[in-house]
Design a protein around this motif. Structure first.
Motif: not given
Lengths: 440, 440
Positions: A151-179
């Protein structure tokens, strides 16, 4: 004498001049084409719904912003996003839909926000979601980046970055710190780009976190490098939570699928800093940044959720989706001067007849239109200069002058409006010439 | 446990299943394409406007039907047509527009009418208008039938008639009978098809008209025949009013231009019975009837008006335009079973992978999509029968089964979902085959 009412629109409501509207529509068409090519089905829900339906989830900022009113005995509201209507739609038409249900929806939504630059009270959202019945495979999470990319290539952009994460990583990581509830931490981490690492650390300390925890968080959000390096760094973390490992495995699978579908390495990036909202997403999350214009913020975001329609049905409906806020995107790209090249003419050519050559001019109009050329006809009386000025205002690339001498010679004059050059062409040669130009 | 709110839409609000929405959108696209090919420029005004602006004209049935409400200190209303917003738009952006201003607008409008079959409270209108600055040539009135013709031909109709009249003929004719305000007479004549000639004559007599007048009206509305015969009959009428002659001349000019633009003789017809509304139109008026489905009524109507925006500006802005009520048209064609052939698949082909062949299946998905084929991928686990059922529900014409034996042999199985036939093809041959099918 009629009383004159001042013609004006409400503050915060975007309205474009026709040439800008053409650019806007072209962007909308490109997004739609990309969504359709990936097999998404269209839906078009009412702008007005029952208030109790749209506000089933209730509470929050949204309720204050909503356009809600009564007509007769019915409490109505204008939709404020396309997700709540989707949830209602899937629950209501559940037995008529095939799952996974892949739908796209491009439409206006309404939020009575405080008016400010670049924020609109009526704006287009362009959403896709894939809804599973009970479960939904990770294939869908992995396919999403390929859709954002095309979609963004067709819109004329070549320089873009899709940042991807997973909420399970966050939940697990922060829970390991007692949060256990990471809401506040995520809110602070989200400010990293704005306030810098030191200020983030100070705010985390102010929450009452230990120096060790603050330091662990700082290291965690600093994880960077190639995709492979990021996953190695994540696996090296001393986190025992099963949810963390599950999240890392899911995120790796998403990258594997995206790469298999041809997504370029430079277009996707695992990023431990992003979380997308606070209670809705449960797995993969996405944010898309235009590399040269990071200040615009994310231009396409979304993620995975466990249950789309808990307020309308007992069916479990997990899904994954993304949204492009088109009105805001258009506004920001336009402000940045990135849309100037998009402006074009609605017409391939404009015929300028004389009073005495009307019949021949109409015949030529028919010939050109039959040949698939988008030809206009200036049917008003007036001097030739006025007619050319009209053509200039419409940015028409060519004009055809049909004068008496032209008719006698069996040829018409084609004027290139960019350089003023004129040449005489027979109707057949004219069709050929304009068709070639159209193909360019 | 979340409380369940019954998922439902408001009565009178159309909402379609995805396969029907595709048909609806195709119709919308065809209309838009026809409008754009004739050089009309898009506008997209807000659905919400200031109440004082939308109701500047005031009074009438409309005001009762309007969705109006207050937010904060502002009186708001949802637009009930696209003509009032056009008037406001042209007045507001007057100095930024080029005249004649040719605009199209396809959007939703809102009327809180009494709910009844085939009437919707939210519906699409597809409008074109050409607005002149001070004056506007008859070319535009004559071009309109060619646009209606190409649009309805593209929608799949060949048997339709655009009935055309001119309000000046009606004004002149009725004034010649001493009827200065023809509102009531026109209202009665409009019922001719429903109640028949005798009943019309009785109602006209009940208005207090003389037998001679009633008889003259009956003769007038019975004028029929070829276009030439109609004009001869009109010229033979003993009407001295200058406005009458002017109207006849205008109507003839409209037919001349339409014919010059290639409009077929059987598609346009002068008709003294039509008048379109009561106070808005001042010249040419149009109604379009599907010959085989006259009971549907006019599917595309409009006409010429003297002054678009008298409530918003002192500029004189004459115009001519037409409107297609798409939601109602879709509903009626669907009810008549005329859209059954339009249903199609969003996908050209669906890939059904096995767990063990995921990688190869994803590679094939990429290959097909890169080749411009609209390929889907069933990424969920489950038995093959369930996967084929999904393909059937989506009406996908072809499925590709990627099994281990297929991978070993370097070919995949393509299944024609209509007849169940299967054949083995290499990826290259597959691309070729599906591309050929797409072109068909």
């Amino acid at each position: 004498m009629t009383d004159i009412v001042q013609p004006s629109t409400l503050p915060g409501f975007m309205e474009l001049l026709p040439e800008d509207q053409r650019v806007f529509n072209r962007m909308k068409d490109i997004i739609r084409k990309n969504y359709e090519e990936k097999g998404f089905l269209p839906i078009d829900t009412p702008v007005l719904e029952k208030q109790e339906v749209l506000l089933a989830k209730g509470g929050g900022e949204t309720e204050k912003q909503i356009y809600a009113f009564k007509k007769g005995n019915t409490d109505l509201a204008m939709r404020f996003d396309l997700t709540v209507p989707l949830a209602r739609y899937v629950a209501q038409h559940y037995s008529d839909l095939s799952f996974p249900f892949r739908r796209y929806h491009i439409g206006k939504v309404y939020r009575g926000e405080r008016a400010q630059k670049g924020r609109f009270r009526e704006f287009y959202q362009c959403d896709i979601d894939i809804i599973g019945n009970g479960k939904l495979s990770l294939f869908n999470d992995g396919e999403i980046p390929s859709i954002i990319e095309s979609t963004f290539m067709d819109l004329g952009f070549s320089d873009f970055t899709i940042h991807i994460n997973n909420r399970k990583i966050l939940n697990g990581f922060y829970r390991s710190l007692g949060i256990d509830d990471s809401t506040e931490v995520l809110r602070i981490v989200d400010k990293l780009d704005k306030i810098g690492l030191e200020a983030v650390k100070e705010e985390l300390q102010a929450l009452g976190l230990s120096d060790a925890s603050v330091s662990a968080i700082a290291d965690f959000i600093a994880i960077d490098g190639t995709t492979q390096e990021v996953f190695e760094a994540l696996r090296a973390l001393p986190v025992e939570e099963a949810e963390f490992s599950e999240g890392v495995a899911e995120l790796e699978a998403v990258f594997d699928i995206a790469y298999a579908l041809g997504v370029k390495k430079e277009h996707i990036k695992p990023d431990m800093k992003i979380a997308r909202g606070l209670d809705y997403y449960t797995g993969t999350v996405y944010e898309t940044i235009l590399d040269k214009y990071p200040s615009i913020g994310s231009v396409c975001s979304g993620g995975r959720y466990d249950n789309l329609a808990a307020h309308y049905t007992k069916q479990s409906l997990p899904g994954v989706g993304i949204s492009i806020g088109l009105s805001r995107l258009y506004y920001q790209l336009n402000e940045a001067g990135l849309l100037d090249d998009f402006t074009d003419s609605a017409l391939d050519v404009l015929i300028l007849p004389f009073e005495e050559t009307k019949r021949e001019s109409l015949a030529l109009l028919k010939t050109l239109r039959d040949a698939g050329i988008c030809a206009g006809y200036y049917g008003e009386s007036g001097k030739m200069g006025k007619k050319f000025k009209y053509a200039d205002q419409l940015r028409v690339p060519y004009c055809i002058v049909v004068g008496l001498s032209e008719i006698e010679s069996g040829a018409v004059t084609l004027r290139d409006m960019e350089n003023g050059k004129e040449e005489r062409l027979s109707p057949d040669a004219l069709v050929e010439y304009l068709r070639d130009k159209k193909r360019d």
